[in-house]
Design a protein around this motif. Structure first.
Motif, short mmCIF file in Angstrom:
data_model
loop_
_atom_site.label_atom_id
_atom_site.label_comp_id
_atom_site.label_asym_id
_atom_site.label_seq_id
_atom_site.Cartn_x
_atom_site.Cartn_y
_atom_site.Cartn_z
N ASP A 1 0.96 -0.95 0.14
CA ASP A 1 0.35 0.05 -0.25
C ASP A 1 1.45 1.10 0.09
N ALA A 2 1.19 1.70 -1.19
CA ALA A 2 2.38 2.84 -1.01
C ALA A 2 1.54 3.62 -2.78
N ASP A 3 2.24 5.19 -2.41
CA ASP A 3 1.96 5.83 -3.98
C ASP A 3 2.67 5.87 -4.53
N VAL A 4 2.29 6.12 -5.62
CA VAL A 4 3.72 5.95 -6.82
C VAL A 4 4.89 7.63 -7.23
N ARG A 5 3.79 8.52 -5.90
CA ARG A 5 4.23 9.55 -6.11
C ARG A 5 5.52 9.63 -5.38
N GLU A 6 5.15 8.70 -4.06
CA GLU A 6 6.22 8.92 -3.23
C GLU A 6 6.79 7.07 -4.18
N PRO A 7 8.13 6.97 -4.67
CA PRO A 7 8.69 6.06 -5.13
C PRO A 7 10.03 5.52 -3.56
N ARG B 1 9.27 5.56 -1.02
CA ARG B 1 8.66 4.39 0.11
C ARG B 1 7.47 3.51 -0.36
N GLY B 2 7.02 3.44 -0.91
CA GLY B 2 6.93 2.03 -1.99
C GLY B 2 8.23 0.92 -2.31
N ILE B 3 9.47 1.91 -3.30
CA ILE B 3 10.77 0.38 -2.90
C ILE B 3 11.20 0.30 -1.78
N GLU B 4 10.75 0.89 -0.31
CA GLU B 4 10.99 0.39 0.61
C GLU B 4 9.71 -0.70 1.38
N LEU B 5 8.78 -0.48 1.03
CA LEU B 5 8.50 -1.62 1.42
C LEU B 5 7.95 -2.62 0.57
N ALA B 6 8.88 -2.41 -0.26
CA ALA B 6 8.14 -3.70 -1.36
C ALA B 6 9.70 -4.79 -0.96
N ALA B 7 10.99 -3.62 -1.09
CA ALA B 7 12.35 -4.76 -0.36
C ALA B 7 11.94 -5.91 0.92
N ASP B 8 11.14 -5.58 1.42
CA ASP B 8 10.63 -7.20 2.54
C ASP B 8 10.58 -8.39 1.54
#
Length: 153
Positions: free
Chosen positions: A6-12, A14-21
C-alpha cells in the motif's frame, strides 16, 4: 509469491522500501505501470498531485532496479482519436481527476536508457496480435493506449 504494498507511486522511495520486504532487489524484477501514468501529470503544480512529474517518477523507480529488470508500461494517447480522448480528459477534469494523454514520442521518453523488447512501443492491441482470441469487428476503433516492455541493461 504475491504481496500487496500500500504505497503511492508519487512516493517511490516509500514504495520501494515496503516492497523490499518481499522482493529481492539484488535480482531482476518487473516494474508494472499499467494504465497508471496517465493519471500523473508532467510535474510542476497541482496536476496529478505533488510537484514531481511522471517522467521523474519512472526514472527514480527504474534507477533503483537491478540490471535485467523490466519496465512494463501502458499509457493513454490522443494519437489515434484526439477528439475522443480530449472529451475523456475534460470529463475526468470535471470530476477533479488528472488525465494526461501522451504522444508516441512522449511515451517513448519513459524508456530512455532501457532496451525495448519486440515489438517495441505500439498500440496495445498490436503488441502480440497472434495471441488474440479472435478477430475484431471492422468498426472497432483503435484502443488509444500504447504499451511496451523494456529491459534495463
Amino acid at each position: 509469491m504475491t504481496a500487496y504494498v500500500d504505497a503511492d507511486v508519487r512516493e517511490p522511495e516509500r514504495g520501494i522500501e515496503l516492497a523490499a520486504d518481499v522482493i529481492d532487489f539484488d535480482r531482476p524484477v518487473a516494474l508494472s505501470l499499467i494504465a497508471l501514468l496517465h493519471f500523473i501529470g508532467d510535474g510542476g503544480g497541482d496536476e496529478g498531485g505533488g510537484g514531481e512529474g511522471a517522467y521523474a517518477l519512472v526514472e527514480r523507480l527504474t534507477e533503483r532496479l537491478p540490471a535485467g529488470s523490466c519496465l512494463v508500461l501502458s499509457q493513454l494517447t490522443g494519437d489515434f482519436d484526439p477528439e475522443s480522448v480530449e472529451k475523456r480528459v475534460a470529463s475526468y477534469a470535471a470530476g477533479g481527476v488528472t488525465l494526461v494523454p501522451r504522444s508516441h514520442r512522449g511515451v517513448s521518453r519513459f524508456f530512455d536508457g532501457l532496451e525495448l523488447v519486440e515489438p517495441g512501443l505500439v498500440p496495445v492491441v498490436d503488441w502480440h496480435p497472434e495471441l488474440s482470441l479472435g478477430e475484431l469487428p471492422v468498426e472497432t476503433q483503435p484502443v488509444p493506449i500504447y504499451g511496451a516492455v523494456a529491459r534495463k541493461p
